[in-house]
Design a protein around this motif. Sequence first.
Motif, PDB file in Angstrom:
ATOM      1  N   ASP A 240      11.089   0.162   1.215  1.00  0.00           N
ATOM      2  CA  ASP A 240      11.738   1.233   0.614  1.00  0.00           C
ATOM      3  C   ASP A 240      11.343   2.059  -0.380  1.00  0.00           C
ATOM      4  O   ASP A 240      11.650   3.268  -1.082  1.00  0.00           O
ATOM      5  N   GLU A 241      10.450   1.253  -1.300  1.00  0.00           N
ATOM      6  CA  GLU A 241       9.726   2.132  -2.443  1.00  0.00           C
ATOM      7  C   GLU A 241       8.993   3.465  -1.707  1.00  0.00           C
ATOM      8  O   GLU A 241       8.677   4.268  -2.519  1.00  0.00           O
ATOM      9  N   ALA A 242       8.608   3.408  -0.641  1.00  0.00           N
ATOM     10  CA  ALA A 242       8.023   4.402   0.073  1.00  0.00           C
ATOM     11  C   ALA A 242       8.717   5.518   0.780  1.00  0.00           C
ATOM     12  O   ALA A 242       8.640   6.044   1.713  1.00  0.00           O
ATOM     13  N   SER A 243      10.311   5.409   0.264  1.00  0.00           N
ATOM     14  CA  SER A 243      11.033   6.050   1.175  1.00  0.00           C
ATOM     15  C   SER A 243      11.029   7.860   1.281  1.00  0.00           C
ATOM     16  O   SER A 243      11.492   8.129   2.351  1.00  0.00           O
ATOM     17  N   ASN A 244      10.175   8.315   0.300  1.00  0.00           N
ATOM     18  CA  ASN A 244       9.907   9.617   0.474  1.00  0.00           C
ATOM     19  C   ASN A 244       8.414  10.020   1.088  1.00  0.00           C
ATOM     20  O   ASN A 244       7.889  11.014   0.894  1.00  0.00           O
ATOM     21  N   VAL A 245       8.062   8.879   1.721  1.00  0.00           N
ATOM     22  CA  VAL A 245       6.499   9.168   2.188  1.00  0.00           C
ATOM     23  C   VAL A 245       6.735   9.171   3.767  1.00  0.00           C
ATOM     24  O   VAL A 245       7.035   8.316   4.295  1.00  0.00           O
ATOM     25  N   ASN A 246       6.372  10.230   4.150  1.00  0.00           N
ATOM     26  CA  ASN A 246       6.364  10.428   5.710  1.00  0.00           C
ATOM     27  C   ASN A 246       5.237  11.370   6.218  1.00  0.00           C
ATOM     28  O   ASN A 246       5.158  12.434   5.748  1.00  0.00           O
ATOM     29  N   GLY A 247       4.840  11.054   7.219  1.00  0.00           N
ATOM     30  CA  GLY A 247       3.619  12.022   7.770  1.00  0.00           C
ATOM     31  C   GLY A 247       2.495  11.798   7.016  1.00  0.00           C
ATOM     32  O   GLY A 247       1.408  12.620   7.090  1.00  0.00           O
ATOM     33  N   ALA A 248       2.326  10.872   5.998  1.00  0.00           N
ATOM     34  CA  ALA A 248       1.227  10.646   5.093  1.00  0.00           C
ATOM     35  C   ALA A 248       0.024   9.855   5.735  1.00  0.00           C
ATOM     36  O   ALA A 248       0.199   9.138   6.658  1.00  0.00           O
ATOM     37  N   VAL A 249      -1.337  10.268   5.446  1.00  0.00           N
ATOM     38  CA  VAL A 249      -2.425   9.507   5.752  1.00  0.00           C
ATOM     39  C   VAL A 249      -3.009   9.161   4.596  1.00  0.00           C
ATOM     40  O   VAL A 249      -3.474   9.763   3.637  1.00  0.00           O
ATOM     41  N   LEU A 250      -3.162   7.771   4.296  1.00  0.00           N
ATOM     42  CA  LEU A 250      -3.242   7.058   3.159  1.00  0.00           C
ATOM     43  C   LEU A 250      -4.848   6.401   3.398  1.00  0.00           C
ATOM     44  O   LEU A 250      -4.855   5.465   4.022  1.00  0.00           O
ATOM     45  N   SER A 251      -5.830   6.766   2.701  1.00  0.00           N
ATOM     46  CA  SER A 251      -7.109   6.331   2.595  1.00  0.00           C
ATOM     47  C   SER A 251      -7.383   4.980   2.037  1.00  0.00           C
ATOM     48  O   SER A 251      -6.912   5.112   0.499  1.00  0.00           O
ATOM     49  N   VAL A 252      -7.535   4.188   2.490  1.00  0.00           N
ATOM     50  CA  VAL A 252      -7.690   2.802   1.879  1.00  0.00           C
ATOM     51  C   VAL A 252      -9.228   2.139   1.960  1.00  0.00           C
ATOM     52  O   VAL A 252      -9.613   1.271   2.694  1.00  0.00           O
TER      53      VAL A 252
END
Length: 259
Positions: A240-252
């Motif tokens: 839920d901490e990432a509730s406004n993260v959608n369609g994102a591409v996160l390089s790790v």
Amino acid sequence: MTTFDSRPVDVHRHDGKIAIVTGAASGIGRATAARLAREGASVFGCNVRSDTRQAAEQFFAEQSLDVTMLQADITAQADIDALVSAAGDRIDILANVAGAMDQYRPLGEVDDDTWLRVVDVNLTGVMRMSRAVLPLMLNAGGGAIVTVASRAALGAGPAGVAYATTKHGVLGMIKSIAWFYGPQNIRSNAVLPGGVHSEMHTKSDRSGWAFERAEIAKATMPPKAEADEIATAISWMASDEASNVNGAVLSVDGGWSSA
């Protein structure tokens, strides 16, 4: 807050949530199943091989983690249906982790069997798993899908043609899911690992000259990550901490993609 492998674990982050993790018997999949369970979720993991599944079951049991392992092939619709059914009438999190390599084969050397196997696992399997959980997420009013892509989704150097093509395709898929189902509170995101200490990269009958060419692309690769470092990112994107993260591409990838 406790720690696991020196990384913080929020033991209440996923309280009461039901999660499915594919490829959960080893590597990033096992680390993800373990982390989600440590952070409060009831996890249903799957793997296609019975030997690695049994070893994972022992690991989860020794750690007293709420992870139920099932033998399932994500290229078989019947297995997917059985996995989703076993999880019950609600699924809050899907972590698409299962993947297949292509032995670094370039286009001129890739055979149909290798191409179809990699596409079936890395792309069609992700589609089928995501499609299978959508009705339950819609009925529950939301959910989170996190898919493991790869640094190879941003270029061609780190793998062969089948792997790179499927990982590029995954990015289109996760964005499509985000666009169409975001208004229904279903989030879809991707994490892109670089080098990871994982069994996936140790059993490869590599194409010789193509692997040497790939080594050029890997010249700037940082030290390999531990699987739990990737699982940490997956857990956050599913939370839920990432509730406004959608369609994102996160390089790790330790900064490899910025080279």
